[in-house]
Enzyme design. Structure first.
Site, PDB file in Angstrom:
ATOM      1  CG  HIS A  69       8.812   0.812  -4.933  1.00  0.00           C
ATOM      2  ND1 HIS A  69       9.928   0.850  -4.128  1.00  0.00           N
ATOM      3  CD2 HIS A  69       9.031  -0.197  -5.821  1.00  0.00           C
ATOM      4  CE1 HIS A  69      10.778  -0.081  -4.527  1.00  0.00           C
ATOM      5  NE2 HIS A  69      10.256  -0.737  -5.544  1.00  0.00           N
ATOM      6  CG  LEU A  70       3.032  -2.696  -7.197  1.00  0.00           C
ATOM      7  CD1 LEU A  70       1.663  -3.051  -6.622  1.00  0.00           C
ATOM      8  CD2 LEU A  70       2.923  -2.547  -8.715  1.00  0.00           C
ATOM      9  CB  SER A  71       8.574  -2.865  -9.402  1.00  0.00           C
ATOM     10  OG  SER A  71       9.513  -2.525  -8.422  1.00  0.00           O
ATOM     11  CD  GLN A  83      16.161 -10.995 -13.052  1.00  0.00           C
ATOM     12  OE1 GLN A  83      16.722  -9.909 -13.151  1.00  0.00           O
ATOM     13  NE2 GLN A  83      15.628 -11.607 -14.097  1.00  0.00           N
ATOM     14  CE1 TYR A  96      12.307  -9.943 -13.460  1.00  0.00           C
ATOM     15  CE2 TYR A  96      10.830  -8.499 -12.226  1.00  0.00           C
ATOM     16  CZ  TYR A  96      12.106  -8.968 -12.495  1.00  0.00           C
ATOM     17  OH  TYR A  96      13.184  -8.463 -11.813  1.00  0.00           O
ATOM     18  CG  ASP A 140       3.333 -15.327 -16.454  1.00  0.00           C
ATOM     19  OD1 ASP A 140       2.368 -14.835 -17.063  1.00  0.00           O
ATOM     20  OD2 ASP A 140       3.977 -16.316 -16.855  1.00  0.00           O
ATOM     21  N   PRO A 141       4.251 -11.211 -13.903  1.00  0.00           N
ATOM     22  CG  PRO A 141       3.626  -8.984 -14.172  1.00  0.00           C
ATOM     23  CD  PRO A 141       3.717 -10.281 -14.908  1.00  0.00           C
ATOM     24  CG  PHE A 167       1.788  -6.395 -10.318  1.00  0.00           C
ATOM     25  CD1 PHE A 167       2.724  -5.577 -10.914  1.00  0.00           C
ATOM     26  CD2 PHE A 167       0.877  -7.074 -11.123  1.00  0.00           C
ATOM     27  CE1 PHE A 167       2.766  -5.412 -12.295  1.00  0.00           C
ATOM     28  CE2 PHE A 167       0.911  -6.925 -12.497  1.00  0.00           C
ATOM     29  CZ  PHE A 167       1.860  -6.097 -13.091  1.00  0.00           C
ATOM     30  CG  HIS A 168       6.073  -7.772  -4.603  1.00  0.00           C
ATOM     31  ND1 HIS A 168       6.480  -8.176  -5.860  1.00  0.00           N
ATOM     32  CD2 HIS A 168       7.209  -7.410  -3.936  1.00  0.00           C
ATOM     33  CE1 HIS A 168       7.794  -8.074  -5.951  1.00  0.00           C
ATOM     34  NE2 HIS A 168       8.262  -7.594  -4.798  1.00  0.00           N
ATOM     35  CB  SER A 227       9.701  -4.934  -1.063  1.00  0.00           C
ATOM     36  OG  SER A 227       9.817  -5.781  -2.186  1.00  0.00           O
TER      37      SER A 227
END
Length: 221
Positions: A76-78, A120, A158, A160-161, A163-164, A166
């Site tokens: 997924h992409l959060s 984090q 966040y 300045d995310p 996006f990715h 995993s």
């Protein structure tokens, strides 16, 4: 508040075990409390056979640096952090999401840049594919999701995310082993993969919200 005890509804007061040995040594970012539901908004990605082939190539190479790496079970992409909702907030939260996201259309993005991440509190390390195109549309979605989170006084995404998607994870902060030479070699594998250009251009068709064991889907137009 939503009525309790509907058929098929899990008991919101049901106790949950925090034994980390039952989920690969992962550690909760916040303690489980009765009536609290871990909630996450994201874009789901259904892996094709070619994507799993690329993942296997990347994983087998990365394991020469970090043998404990494990593939993600789903992708997924959060669009949000993992936040805590009270049980009776779930339906109003979902309703507000549905209203804010109703106008969004399907769009493409390209996720083809290998990157190493840690969570984090540095208890887990991830290898992911960072988005190199489609960032603007993702920021627009996050802005609407953040608006809902603010309504419920919850942490927004966040500033300045990155996006990715995993791909793999391991326990602990092992980013030092994966960055540098390993990261470059993984990027070379992605760049040289025959189906890469087609495979990593992704059309997003729906947004999903997971709250505890409940899933809610918001189709894009």
């Amino acid at each position: 508040p939503a009525p309790a005890g509907l058929p098929g509804d899990p008991d919101p007061e049901e106790a949950v075990s925090d034994d980390s040995s039952r989920h690969g040594g992962r550690v909760r970012c916040f303690p489980h409390e009765r009536g609290n539901w871990a909630t996450h908004v994201y874009l789901p990605y259904t892996a094709q056979e070619e994507f799993l082939e690329l993942l296997e190539l990347l994983l087998s190479h990365a394991r020469t640096y970090v043998p404990s790496l494990a593939a993600m079970e789903e992708f997924h992409l959060s669009l949000s952090q993992c936040v805590v909702l009270r049980y009776h907030w779930i339906q109003p939260f979902v309703r507000s999401l549905r209203e804010r996201l109703a106008a969004f259309h399907r769009f493409f993005c390209v996720a083809d840049q290998v990157k190493v991440y840690t969570n984090q509190n540095k208890t887990r390390t991830f290898i992911g594919l960072e988005v190199s195109a489609g960032h603007f549309q993702l920021l627009e979605l996050v802005s609407e999701v953040d608006g809902v989170l603010e309504e419920f006084d919850l942490p927004t995404f966040y500033k300045d995310p990155s996006f990715h998607i995993s791909l793999a994870w391991c326990v602990g902060d092992l980013s030092g082993r994966l960055e540098g030479q390993c990261l470059q070699e993984l990027q070379d594998i992605v760049d040289g993969f025959e189906e890469s250009a087609f495979l990593l251009r992704i059309q997003w068709e729906q947004i999903r919200c997971k709250s505890g064991n409940k899933y809610f889907s918001f189709p894009l137009r």
